[in-house]
Motif scaffolding. Structure first.
Motif, mmCIF file in Angstrom:
data_model
loop_
_atom_site.group_PDB
_atom_site.id
_atom_site.type_symbol
_atom_site.label_atom_id
_atom_site.label_comp_id
_atom_site.label_asym_id
_atom_site.label_seq_id
_atom_site.Cartn_x
_atom_site.Cartn_y
_atom_site.Cartn_z
ATOM 1 N N THR A 58 0.906 -19.954 7.626
ATOM 2 C CA THR A 58 2.020 -19.144 7.829
ATOM 3 C C THR A 58 3.024 -19.123 6.747
ATOM 4 O O THR A 58 3.619 -18.060 6.444
ATOM 5 C CB THR A 58 3.021 -19.811 9.256
ATOM 6 O OG1 THR A 58 1.948 -19.952 10.294
ATOM 7 C CG2 THR A 58 4.319 -19.151 9.578
ATOM 8 N N LEU A 59 2.836 -20.033 6.007
ATOM 9 C CA LEU A 59 3.655 -20.307 4.610
ATOM 10 C C LEU A 59 3.316 -19.069 3.689
ATOM 11 O O LEU A 59 3.857 -18.409 3.072
ATOM 12 C CB LEU A 59 3.509 -21.365 3.917
ATOM 13 C CG LEU A 59 4.483 -21.762 2.718
ATOM 14 C CD1 LEU A 59 5.856 -21.385 2.914
ATOM 15 C CD2 LEU A 59 4.279 -23.265 2.303
ATOM 16 N N ALA A 60 1.984 -18.717 3.760
ATOM 17 C CA ALA A 60 1.165 -17.995 2.837
ATOM 18 C C ALA A 60 1.763 -16.461 3.357
ATOM 19 O O ALA A 60 2.185 -15.589 2.520
ATOM 20 C CB ALA A 60 -0.085 -18.014 2.529
ATOM 21 N N ASP A 61 1.716 -16.144 4.666
ATOM 22 C CA ASP A 61 2.045 -14.926 5.212
ATOM 23 C C ASP A 61 3.943 -14.633 4.798
ATOM 24 O O ASP A 61 4.109 -13.637 4.878
ATOM 25 C CB ASP A 61 1.743 -14.870 6.611
ATOM 26 C CG ASP A 61 0.379 -14.451 7.165
ATOM 27 O OD1 ASP A 61 -0.520 -14.469 6.162
ATOM 28 O OD2 ASP A 61 0.013 -14.764 8.253
ATOM 29 N N ALA A 62 4.411 -15.600 4.978
ATOM 30 C CA ALA A 62 5.970 -15.522 4.877
ATOM 31 C C ALA A 62 6.236 -15.456 3.194
ATOM 32 O O ALA A 62 7.026 -14.458 2.988
ATOM 33 C CB ALA A 62 6.642 -16.804 5.398
ATOM 34 N N TYR A 63 5.391 -15.686 2.271
ATOM 35 C CA TYR A 63 5.435 -15.216 1.006
ATOM 36 C C TYR A 63 5.129 -13.817 0.889
ATOM 37 O O TYR A 63 5.833 -13.362 0.176
ATOM 38 C CB TYR A 63 4.440 -16.114 0.126
ATOM 39 C CG TYR A 63 4.202 -15.947 -1.075
ATOM 40 C CD1 TYR A 63 5.341 -16.088 -1.981
ATOM 41 C CD2 TYR A 63 3.330 -14.958 -1.580
ATOM 42 C CE1 TYR A 63 5.245 -15.623 -3.413
ATOM 43 C CE2 TYR A 63 3.111 -14.572 -2.990
ATOM 44 C CZ TYR A 63 4.173 -14.819 -3.774
ATOM 45 O OH TYR A 63 4.301 -14.275 -5.114
ATOM 46 N N VAL A 64 4.072 -13.611 1.538
ATOM 47 C CA VAL A 64 3.740 -12.042 1.218
ATOM 48 C C VAL A 64 4.839 -11.252 1.877
ATOM 49 O O VAL A 64 5.452 -10.195 1.392
ATOM 50 C CB VAL A 64 2.553 -11.513 1.794
ATOM 51 C CG1 VAL A 64 2.043 -10.080 1.780
ATOM 52 C CG2 VAL A 64 1.517 -12.295 1.129
ATOM 53 N N HIS A 65 5.277 -11.589 3.028
ATOM 54 C CA HIS A 65 6.360 -10.983 3.820
ATOM 55 C C HIS A 65 7.672 -11.075 2.978
ATOM 56 O O HIS A 65 8.409 -9.694 2.889
ATOM 57 C CB HIS A 65 6.672 -11.520 5.138
ATOM 58 C CG HIS A 65 7.879 -10.923 6.002
ATOM 59 N ND1 HIS A 65 7.674 -9.622 6.672
ATOM 60 C CD2 HIS A 65 9.176 -11.366 6.123
ATOM 61 C CE1 HIS A 65 8.692 -9.212 7.405
ATOM 62 N NE2 HIS A 65 9.686 -10.197 6.908
ATOM 63 N N SER A 66 8.188 -11.835 2.404
ATOM 64 C CA SER A 66 9.170 -11.794 1.463
ATOM 65 C C SER A 66 8.997 -10.838 0.211
ATOM 66 O O SER A 66 9.890 -10.072 0.097
ATOM 67 C CB SER A 66 9.446 -13.044 0.946
ATOM 68 O OG SER A 66 10.456 -13.064 -0.167
ATOM 69 N N GLY A 67 7.796 -10.963 -0.056
ATOM 70 C CA GLY A 67 7.643 -9.794 -1.247
ATOM 71 C C GLY A 67 7.545 -8.451 -0.599
ATOM 72 O O GLY A 67 8.198 -7.430 -1.148
ATOM 73 N N LEU A 68 7.183 -8.165 0.631
ATOM 74 C CA LEU A 68 7.439 -6.911 1.305
ATOM 75 C C LEU A 68 8.929 -6.371 1.371
ATOM 76 O O LEU A 68 9.170 -5.270 1.403
ATOM 77 C CB LEU A 68 6.687 -6.828 2.524
ATOM 78 C CG LEU A 68 4.980 -6.692 2.250
ATOM 79 C CD1 LEU A 68 4.406 -6.824 3.857
ATOM 80 C CD2 LEU A 68 4.729 -5.436 1.757
ATOM 81 N N LEU A 69 9.711 -7.329 1.623
ATOM 82 C CA LEU A 69 11.102 -7.249 2.080
ATOM 83 C C LEU A 69 11.670 -6.604 0.620
ATOM 84 O O LEU A 69 12.496 -5.762 0.773
ATOM 85 C CB LEU A 69 11.684 -8.203 2.699
ATOM 86 C CG LEU A 69 11.616 -8.874 3.768
ATOM 87 C CD1 LEU A 69 12.076 -10.194 4.176
ATOM 88 C CD2 LEU A 69 11.986 -7.757 4.906
ATOM 89 N N ASP A 70 11.535 -7.062 -0.482
ATOM 90 C CA ASP A 70 11.730 -6.845 -1.633
ATOM 91 C C ASP A 70 11.280 -5.570 -2.228
ATOM 92 O O ASP A 70 12.158 -4.612 -2.875
ATOM 93 C CB ASP A 70 11.604 -8.012 -2.772
ATOM 94 C CG ASP A 70 12.252 -9.302 -2.537
ATOM 95 O OD1 ASP A 70 13.310 -9.297 -1.868
ATOM 96 O OD2 ASP A 70 11.703 -10.396 -3.230
#
Length: 162
Positions: free
Chosen positions: A132-144
């Motif tokens: 979940t942490l890895a997915d959250a990292y990618v999600h954060s990048g998508l938000l930016d």
């Protein structure tokens, strides 16, 4: 999504014709009832529908609404903005958005969209960990990335037919 969002998807491929008719119908509900919008909303789309009939309706709607034909880079930027709106509304998942970007935009697409394309590669990298942490990292990048792409000028605003 707006009629312009659906028009951009239509311009990218014919598969958007039924969605374009639906978008024109939504415009009618909102009180935008110029003759070309009525004509597009009234179109009947079947597998036998002649593409040239739809293209003629779209050409007339484009002229009426002041939405010029975009060049390839401007079009893909506008479609990416449309897809990001769908993602932000929860219609697409992070992985669906990233896969779409990789397939449709690709690494040869406009430089300003490469962070979106690269998100799919990032998901490939984190798939081995299933965290979940890895997915959250990618999600954060998508938000930016989404913020940066939304900050780009709408190509139709820049090329508005007067």
């Amino acid at each position: 999504m707006s009629f312009a969002d659906f028009l951009a998807v239509y311009d990218l491929s014919f598969h958007g014709a039924q969605v374009l008719v639906s978008a024109a119908t939504d415009l009618l509900v909102l009180g935008i009832d110029c003759p070309v919008v009525v004509a597009v909303a009234s179109a009947i789309i079947t597998p036998e529908t002649n593409r040239f009939v739809i293209d003629d309706l779209v050409r007339d709607a484009r002229a009426e609404l002041g939405l010029a034909q975009l060049d390839d880079d401007a079009l893909i930027i506008r479609v990416a903005q449309s897809q990001l709106r769908r993602w932000a509304a929860g219609v697409m998942s992070d992985r669906e958005l990233a896969a779409w970007a990789h397939k449709v935009i690709g690494h040869d697409g406009p430089f300003v969209l490469q962070a979106l394309v690269n998100a799919d590669d990032e998901f490939d990298d984190v798939d081995n960990s299933w965290t979940t942490l890895a997915d959250a990292y990618v999600h954060s990048g998508l938000l930016d990335t989404a913020s940066n792409i939304f900050a780009l000028a709408d190509p139709w605003e820049m090329n508005r037919v007067r």
